[in-house]
Design an enzyme around this catalytic site. Structure first.
Site, PDB file in Angstrom:
ATOM      1  N   LYS A 154    -107.252 -17.325 -41.664  1.00 22.65           N
ATOM      2  CA  LYS A 154    -108.472 -16.828 -42.037  1.00 22.65           C
ATOM      3  C   LYS A 154    -108.379 -15.366 -41.627  1.00 22.65           C
ATOM      4  CE  LYS A 154    -112.524 -15.876 -42.304  1.00 22.65           C
ATOM      5  NZ  LYS A 154    -112.332 -14.594 -42.837  1.00 22.65           N
ATOM      6  N   GLY A 207    -114.154 -15.052 -32.302  1.00 25.65           N
ATOM      7  CA  GLY A 207    -115.139 -13.757 -33.089  1.00 25.65           C
ATOM      8  C   GLY A 207    -116.481 -13.430 -32.444  1.00 25.65           C
ATOM      9  N   SER A 208    -117.467 -13.520 -32.761  1.00 25.80           N
ATOM     10  CA  SER A 208    -118.935 -13.001 -32.248  1.00 25.80           C
ATOM     11  C   SER A 208    -119.198 -14.121 -31.823  1.00 25.80           C
ATOM     12  CB  SER A 208    -119.568 -12.333 -33.165  1.00 25.80           C
ATOM     13  OG  SER A 208    -119.645 -13.334 -34.300  1.00 25.80           O
ATOM     14  N   THR A 209    -120.519 -14.628 -30.820  1.00 25.22           N
ATOM     15  CA  THR A 209    -120.308 -15.546 -30.059  1.00 25.22           C
ATOM     16  C   THR A 209    -121.385 -15.807 -30.908  1.00 25.22           C
ATOM     17  OG1 THR A 209    -120.369 -15.316 -27.885  1.00 25.22           O
ATOM     18  CG2 THR A 209    -121.950 -16.041 -28.652  1.00 25.22           C
ATOM     19  N   GLY A 212    -119.543 -17.793 -33.310  1.00 24.84           N
ATOM     20  CA  GLY A 212    -118.887 -18.869 -33.008  1.00 24.84           C
ATOM     21  C   GLY A 212    -119.886 -20.301 -32.624  1.00 24.84           C
ATOM     22  N   GLU A 229    -112.952 -18.151 -28.478  1.00 30.18           N
ATOM     23  CA  GLU A 229    -112.444 -16.935 -27.774  1.00 30.18           C
ATOM     24  C   GLU A 229    -113.858 -16.089 -28.372  1.00 30.18           C
ATOM     25  OE1 GLU A 229    -110.952 -15.966 -25.726  1.00 30.18           O
ATOM     26  OE2 GLU A 229    -109.392 -17.197 -25.592  1.00 30.18           O
ATOM     27  N   CYS A 263    -113.016  -6.766 -27.052  1.00 26.98           N
ATOM     28  CA  CYS A 263    -113.778  -7.834 -26.830  1.00 26.98           C
ATOM     29  C   CYS A 263    -113.966  -7.864 -25.137  1.00 26.98           C
ATOM     30  CB  CYS A 263    -113.791  -9.187 -27.164  1.00 26.98           C
ATOM     31  SG  CYS A 263    -111.819  -9.962 -26.795  1.00 26.98           S
ATOM     32  N   GLU A 355    -123.872  -6.438 -26.781  1.00 28.12           N
ATOM     33  CA  GLU A 355    -122.280  -5.633 -27.579  1.00 28.12           C
ATOM     34  C   GLU A 355    -122.358  -5.184 -28.641  1.00 28.12           C
ATOM     35  OE1 GLU A 355    -119.496  -8.980 -28.753  1.00 28.12           O
ATOM     36  OE2 GLU A 355    -117.886  -8.014 -27.709  1.00 28.12           O
TER      37      GLU A 355
HETATM   38  P1  NAD Z   1    -117.721 -12.355 -36.276  1.00 23.77           P
HETATM   39  O1  NAD Z   1    -117.839 -14.031 -35.985  1.00 23.77           O
HETATM   40  O2  NAD Z   1    -118.115 -11.468 -37.501  1.00 23.77           O
HETATM   41  O3  NAD Z   1    -116.161 -13.239 -37.306  1.00 23.77           O
HETATM   42  C1  NAD Z   1    -114.979 -13.335 -36.736  1.00 23.77           C
HETATM   43  C2  NAD Z   1    -114.188 -14.285 -38.292  1.00 23.77           C
HETATM   44  O4  NAD Z   1    -115.063 -15.599 -38.667  1.00 23.77           O
HETATM   45  C3  NAD Z   1    -114.430 -13.977 -39.518  1.00 23.77           C
HETATM   46  O5  NAD Z   1    -113.178 -14.150 -40.138  1.00 23.77           O
HETATM   47  C4  NAD Z   1    -114.730 -13.884 -40.099  1.00 23.77           C
HETATM   48  O6  NAD Z   1    -115.061 -14.004 -41.637  1.00 23.77           O
HETATM   49  C5  NAD Z   1    -114.987 -15.219 -39.463  1.00 23.77           C
HETATM   50  N1  NAD Z   1    -116.497 -15.934 -40.106  1.00 23.77           N
HETATM   51  C6  NAD Z   1    -117.165 -15.929 -40.318  1.00 23.77           C
HETATM   52  N2  NAD Z   1    -118.300 -16.359 -40.506  1.00 23.77           N
HETATM   53  C7  NAD Z   1    -118.173 -17.215 -40.616  1.00 23.77           C
HETATM   54  C8  NAD Z   1    -118.971 -18.963 -40.493  1.00 23.77           C
HETATM   55  N3  NAD Z   1    -119.651 -19.124 -40.240  1.00 23.77           N
HETATM   56  N4  NAD Z   1    -117.695 -19.925 -40.589  1.00 23.77           N
HETATM   57  C9  NAD Z   1    -116.722 -20.060 -40.017  1.00 23.77           C
HETATM   58  N5  NAD Z   1    -116.259 -18.274 -40.011  1.00 23.77           N
HETATM   59  C10 NAD Z   1    -116.537 -17.321 -40.105  1.00 23.77           C
HETATM   60  O7  NAD Z   1    -116.711 -11.831 -35.187  1.00 23.77           O
HETATM   61  P2  NAD Z   1    -116.034 -10.128 -35.950  1.00 23.77           P
HETATM   62  O8  NAD Z   1    -117.135  -8.897 -36.282  1.00 23.77           O
HETATM   63  O9  NAD Z   1    -115.408  -9.941 -37.040  1.00 23.77           O
HETATM   64  O10 NAD Z   1    -115.315  -9.470 -34.173  1.00 23.77           O
HETATM   65  C11 NAD Z   1    -115.877  -9.046 -33.194  1.00 23.77           C
HETATM   66  C12 NAD Z   1    -116.630  -9.838 -31.961  1.00 23.77           C
HETATM   67  O11 NAD Z   1    -115.646 -10.412 -31.857  1.00 23.77           O
HETATM   68  C13 NAD Z   1    -116.985  -9.729 -31.115  1.00 23.77           C
HETATM   69  O12 NAD Z   1    -117.593 -10.154 -30.821  1.00 23.77           O
HETATM   70  C14 NAD Z   1    -115.306  -9.320 -30.648  1.00 23.77           C
HETATM   71  O13 NAD Z   1    -116.260  -9.587 -28.712  1.00 23.77           O
HETATM   72  C15 NAD Z   1    -115.257 -11.156 -30.421  1.00 23.77           C
HETATM   73  N6  NAD Z   1    -113.991 -10.695 -30.091  1.00 23.77           N
HETATM   74  C16 NAD Z   1    -113.347 -11.677 -28.748  1.00 23.77           C
HETATM   75  C17 NAD Z   1    -112.249 -12.002 -28.808  1.00 23.77           C
HETATM   76  C18 NAD Z   1    -111.481 -12.954 -27.152  1.00 23.77           C
HETATM   77  O14 NAD Z   1    -110.524 -12.577 -27.542  1.00 23.77           O
HETATM   78  N7  NAD Z   1    -112.934 -13.154 -26.860  1.00 23.77           N
HETATM   79  C19 NAD Z   1    -111.157 -10.863 -29.263  1.00 23.77           C
HETATM   80  C20 NAD Z   1    -111.413 -10.471 -29.877  1.00 23.77           C
HETATM   81  C21 NAD Z   1    -113.376 -10.108 -30.262  1.00 23.77           C
END
Ligand code: NAD
Length: 454
Positions: A154, A207-209, A212, A229, A263, A355
């Site tokens: 996704k 994605g975001s903490t 996560g 991650e 990130c 962040e």
């Molecule tokens: P986000 O957590 O909002 O979304 C990430 C993904 O999760 C998207 O595809 C989103 O549609 C999906 N998602 C959202 N809510 C969900 C739920 N309830 N259940 C399942 N999936 C869901 O993050 P973002 O704003 O897209 O990305 C930015 C974040 O990602 C930042 O915090 C960044 O640090 C982190 N990031 C981490 C790494 C790493 O390797 N550690 C790499 C890139 C980005």
């Protein structure tokens, strides 16, 4: 949402509409992926490797097309976007070497033969953020496929275009239907369906903490495997004995690259107090020299933020802080944000702690090594960081003492596809890239065969 309207972040223009996957469509795709697992896991290692290499070769011949698509969809500079598409190719080639080298073990035991197998898990759900749509997707799907799993992926709502194109290339390369499926959709709907669906055996989430934590809680219900991650608030620690001119000249790129939507962005700079003023003078010159330009221009070093909503979020952090100095942005439409250095009163400042995920950096002085380590560790995150010093003993001491998954000495580089990448503390757990990633997509099965006479 039934359809995503895709906007070019540099121009504000509408460039595409993408249908959102419905729940019945997602369930059907997961069922197909489960069916495909029955055959994919038994494809001979040589054939699986050949298919992944063919996929890599096709990505290679489409690097320019994929890069242009990412520039238009995510606002990445063309230079970065070419690197990102090339990274997908490299990661696929790297893991194409895995199927023929995934061995079990034979452990001596009395009374028989004991062997272990590295078994694939089944359907893996890969959930990707919008900041690096191509590489982050590949870091999940390439090792998962190489290990014999099938993948449903996704992409983020704002940036589905390159993932959809990669799925087409996978089919063209000959990967059987259902082995790799891309399902654009809402996170709380389709992403959550991956978490709750019993046929999805593992979640690979970036994605975001905040999200996560929800994913981890959801996975607990079925004891589903998960790698996370997550976010970062990374320190760039500059000691007085470092090559100060180099540390200051590179520090802007360590945080402003990809408009700070990284990130691994070194968004907290820690400078030894004795060289603070000297560092800041070099640093200001370097920040003012960063080229924030139209991302299609090969000279562009920083593009726009990904969306109007994200622009608002970054702006709200800067509105709560005092700006020390800023770079410039082009005139006209688009979600531009200038490279921004904040005046930091102390480690309780909101922009120091949270962040921001934009081209925004905070700087603080420190007295000695112990204070530098304490400040670097004073965060819930633990993803990456840099240490600038000419003292190799100090470099290693500090690298061991900073609680983060990826540290660089006299460098800001965090990612090499053949070495492990991942976080500590609330930046997540599990490792992507390198050989370690394969363990995250396999289970060890132990089989004992008795040699006793009946
Ligand atoms: P986000 O957590 O909002 O979304 C990430 C993904 O999760 C998207 O595809 C989103 O549609 C999906 N998602 C959202 N809510 C969900 C739920 N309830 N259940 C399942 N999936 C869901 O993050 P973002 O704003 O897209 O990305 C930015 C974040 O990602 C930042 O915090 C960044 O640090 C982190 N990031 C981490 C790494 C790493 O390797 N550690 C790499 C890139 C980005």
């Amino acid at each position: 949402m039934s359809e995503y309207q895709i906007i070019n972040p540099a121009t504000g223009e509408h460039i595409a509409a993408v249908a959102a996957t419905t729940l019945p469509e997602a369930d059907a795709a997961i069922a197909r992926a489960h069916g495909a697992f029955g055959t994919w896991r038994h494809v001979s290692p040589g054939d699986r490797a050949r298919l992944l290499r063919r996929f890599a070769t096709l990505v290679d011949s489409h690097v320019e097309e994929l890069a242009q698509l990412e520039v238009a969809n995510a606002g990445h500079t063309i230079g970065n976007a070419r690197w990102e598409a090339g990274n997908v190719r490299d990661v696929l080639h790297y893991y194409a070497g895995a199927p023929e080298r995934l061995f079990g073990r034979q452990i001596p035991v009395p009374g028989g033969l004991d062997v272990t197998f590295a078994e694939p898990l089944g359907v893996v759900g890969v959930i990707v953020p919008w900041n690096f749509p191509m590489p982050v997707a590949a870091w999940g799907f390439a090792p998962a496929l190489a290990a014999g799993n099938t993948v449903v992926l996704k992409p983020a709502e704002w940036t589905p275009l390159t993932a959809l194109r990669l799925a087409e290339l996978a089919l063209e390369a000959g990967l059987p239907e259902g082995v790799f499926t891309v399902l654009p959709g809402d996170g709380p709907v389709i992403g959550q369906r991956f978490v709750t669906h019993p046929l999805v055996r593992k979640i690979c989430f970036t994605g975001s903490t905040r999200v996560g934590k929800q994913i981890m809680a959801g996975c607990a219900d079925q004891v589903k495997r998960v790698t996370l991650e997550l976010g970062g608030k990374n320190a760039n620690i500059i000691f007085a004995d470092s090559d100060l001119a180099k540390a200051a000249a590179t520090a802007p790129y360590a945080v402003f690259d990809n408009a700070g939507q990284d990130c691994c962005a070194r968004s907290r700079i820690l400078v030894q107090a004795s060289v603070y003023d000297e560092f800041m003078a070099h640093f200001e010159t370097a920040v003012r020299g960063v080229k924030v330009l139209d991302p299609t221009d090969p000279a562009s070093e920083v593009g726009p933020l990904v969306s109007a909503a994200h622009h608002e979020r970054v702006s709200s952090y800067v509105a709560q802080s005092k700006v020390a100095f800023q770079g410039s942005v082009p005139d006209g439409p688009g979600f531009w944000f200038p490279p921004t250095v904040l005046e930091t009163a102390g480690p309780s400042d909101v922009a120091w702690r949270e962040e921001v995920f934009g081209p925004v950096v905070s700087v603080l002085p420190f007295a000695d090594e112990a204070e530098a380590v304490a400040l670097a560790n004073d965060t819930e995150y633990g993803l990456a960081g840099s240490i600038w010093t000419r003292d190799v003993g100090r470099a290693l001491r500090v690298a061991r003492a900073v609680d983060a998954g990826n540290l660089s000495v006299n460098s800001h580089s965090s990612v090499r596809y053949w070495t492990p990448f991942g976080g500590a503390k609330q930046s997540g757990f599990g490792r992507e890239l390198g050989p370690d990633a394969l363990a995250a997509f396999t289970d060890v099965k132990n089989v004992f065969i008795s040699t006793e006479e009946s």
